[in-house]
Design an enzyme around this catalytic site. Sequence first.
Site, PDB file in Angstrom:
ATOM      1  NE  ARG A   1      -8.235  -8.206   2.993  1.00  0.00           N
ATOM      2  CZ  ARG A   1      -7.210  -7.356   2.963  1.00  0.00           C
ATOM      3  NH1 ARG A   1      -7.158  -6.408   2.060  1.00  0.00           N
ATOM      4  NH2 ARG A   1      -6.242  -7.443   3.838  1.00  0.00           N
TER       5      ARG A   1
ATOM      6  N   GLY B   1       1.065  -4.008   4.638  1.00  0.00           N
ATOM      7  CA  GLY B   1       1.195  -5.409   5.009  1.00  0.00           C
ATOM      8  C   GLY B   1      -0.175  -6.056   5.154  1.00  0.00           C
TER       9      GLY B   1
ATOM     10  CB  THR C   1      -0.837  -0.017   1.294  1.00  0.00           C
ATOM     11  OG1 THR C   1      -1.727  -1.127   1.227  1.00  0.00           O
ATOM     12  CG2 THR C   1      -1.618   1.254   1.498  1.00  0.00           C
TER      13      THR C   1
ATOM     14  CB  THR D   1      -4.063  -0.513  -0.864  1.00  0.00           C
ATOM     15  OG1 THR D   1      -3.441  -1.751  -1.203  1.00  0.00           O
ATOM     16  CG2 THR D   1      -5.319  -0.807  -0.069  1.00  0.00           C
TER      17      THR D   1
HETATM   18  N1  ASP Z   1      -2.563  -3.390   3.960  1.00  0.00           N
HETATM   19  C1  ASP Z   1      -3.071  -3.743   2.654  1.00  0.00           C
HETATM   20  C2  ASP Z   1      -4.292  -4.586   2.811  1.00  0.00           C
HETATM   21  O1  ASP Z   1      -4.329  -5.436   3.685  1.00  0.00           O
HETATM   22  C3  ASP Z   1      -2.084  -4.444   1.806  1.00  0.00           C
HETATM   23  C4  ASP Z   1      -0.636  -4.018   1.954  1.00  0.00           C
HETATM   24  O2  ASP Z   1      -0.348  -2.916   2.330  1.00  0.00           O
HETATM   25  O3  ASP Z   1       0.274  -4.813   1.721  1.00  0.00           O
HETATM   26  O4  ASP Z   1      -5.204  -4.444   2.039  1.00  0.00           O
END
Ligand code: ASP
Length: 347
Positions: free
Chosen positions: A232, A256, A204, A222
Amino acid sequence: MSDRRSFLKQSMIGAASLALAGPTLARAAEASGSSGLPAARPRVISTWNFGDAANQGAWAVLSKGGRALDAVEQGVKITESDLNNRSVGLGGYPDRDGHVTLDASIMDGNGDCGAVAALQDIAHPISVARAVMEKTPHVLLVGDGALEFALSQGFKRSPFSITPGAVQAWKEWLKTSRYHPVANSEESTYGLGKHRGDIHNHDTIGMLAIDAHGQLAGACTTSGMAWKLAGRVGDSPIIGAGLFVDNEVGAATSTGVGEEVIRSAGSFLVVELMRQGRSPQDACREAVERIVRKRPELRHNDTQVAFIAINRAGETGAWAIQPGFEYAICDGGDRHGLIKSASVLSA
Ligand code: ASP
């Protein structure tokens, strides 16, 4: 050099650099006395190596004495526009049904905030999130309602809803339909074509800025986890999880596996730890370690969670579970470019 030491060095040269940055910034900093916030040296930080280009967009606003809120919106729009980016914007990987759905949030240091989740067909979800904040009494709009609202505000439907590259990757994924988010590794080099299999199945852009008036703001956007279940929603559009900003203290944002961040109200936790006197770096570390203490299996299953933070003095910090996380900084002085984050598994 530790973040703390480099910040101290930065503070010492801050006044001189501000003068060099030109009369606009100097005037804005002077004027900030009336806002009740300390004059600050503008600074922007953001997640991952694509944050570097995004920071340039933010810096174009901050360097002219502009608002942190405008800076973070302009900055992350650069990442949203990059159709080669497989984890942000309409270039992102789809859910398991082949739909690209976007999550975004924006927050001002005064507590105003807005967000969208599971939004389709709109190139700049961050700007829709800002419209939710500024034009509605609500904080979060999702799915068709968010799209309807965006269109009513003059946002245009994108001529495409998924890129050919993402379709190809999705078809490839369908062959196994294996769902396993993989953490970025040390050798991961986004955009250079040197990456490990499905390594960019998430990431993100989270961006935090402080302007010359001492005001903070943050933005987070994101396409979420690739191959996620339809419907989701991750941490990024959840205020307090993916993003939290408070002018009294500082700001934090995350990247993450969003489920882990939501479970811990991660960005709010980082800001509250800073309120208790922790440095941004320590606050990020404690938030990540708390996640891992509760779920030790995260050490071994490739799960990545990372936070970045800034406090109202402009100090910055970051921490991650896995090595491989990096963040970008820009303050118009000698602090610019990418910084490798410390992590639980390399500490
Ligand atoms: N945090 C984001 C999500 O769970 C994905 C990411 O930042 O890696 O949608």
